[in-house]
Motif scaffolding. Sequence first.
Motif: not given
Length: 276
Positions: A92-100, A115-120, A122-130, A160-163
């Motif tokens: 649970f953190h900001t989107s710039d950290v998420h991308r890294a 958390p909620p995310h900006e959409g788009g 994702r790579r293999a093994g990455v799961v979005l719950l928001g 930043y990314i999400w807003p």
Amino acid sequence: MTDSVLRDATELLVTGPDAGVLRLGLLLPLSGPLGLTGPSGLSAARLAAIEVNAAGRGVELVPVDAGRRPEAVAAEARFLAGAGLVQAFVGFHTSDVHRALEAALAGVVPYIFTPPHEGGPRRAGVVLLGDSPERQLGPAVRRLSERRGLRRWALVGNDYIWPRSVHRVAGRLVRSLGAEVVLDRLVPFPLASGDDPEAGFEELVDALERARAQAILLSLVGRDLAVFNRVFAAARPASGMVRLSGALEGERAARGGRRRHRGAVLGDAVVRRAGR
């Protein structure tokens, strides 16, 4: 750490991997602009791990401070995964950290971003719950516009990314409903800083009053959201404008005080009611 489920990453360097337990890296902002959300996240995760262990399954949590610079967080997570000390990560953190983190962990170990995310994609093994902005905020904006007749919307978020993604989606949605965006403002992240953290928000609340906004869609995060609500509640517009936020959880509401959040609506709460 003297805790039945929390393990310190430095300690693990000495003890090494343990095949008898599932170790989850817990990526929480324990410092920085989102640092005030860390304690509630840590408590919730700890409670869940205790319940899982009580059911006979072995789980340990390894906290990683995700409030630091993205490259530092990603480097530590990649090291823990590569050394076999952590089998998966939850964050649970900001989107710039998420991308890294996505770039560092995809295809290495599972990584769950909550958390909620900006959409788009994702790579293999990455799961979005928001939810993406469309799914999280669309029903709420429609409900408030159609049932409460709110036609003058202001969009206020951090730059930043999400807003940015929230503002793009919300602007299209508001206009499609026959309403208008009377103020669109992205402020530096973080804005609350220095000796007078409220200064920038006082100007922002004045701008909202001049724009005669009826509703505000907030994508401010962390301390900025808490300070905005404090300043807003002390100002004259607090009695009339509706605030819609997709990022206000219990810790920030508690810090702000119940009266400061009168007139505030949580996006996912509206979604749940609309779905009944």
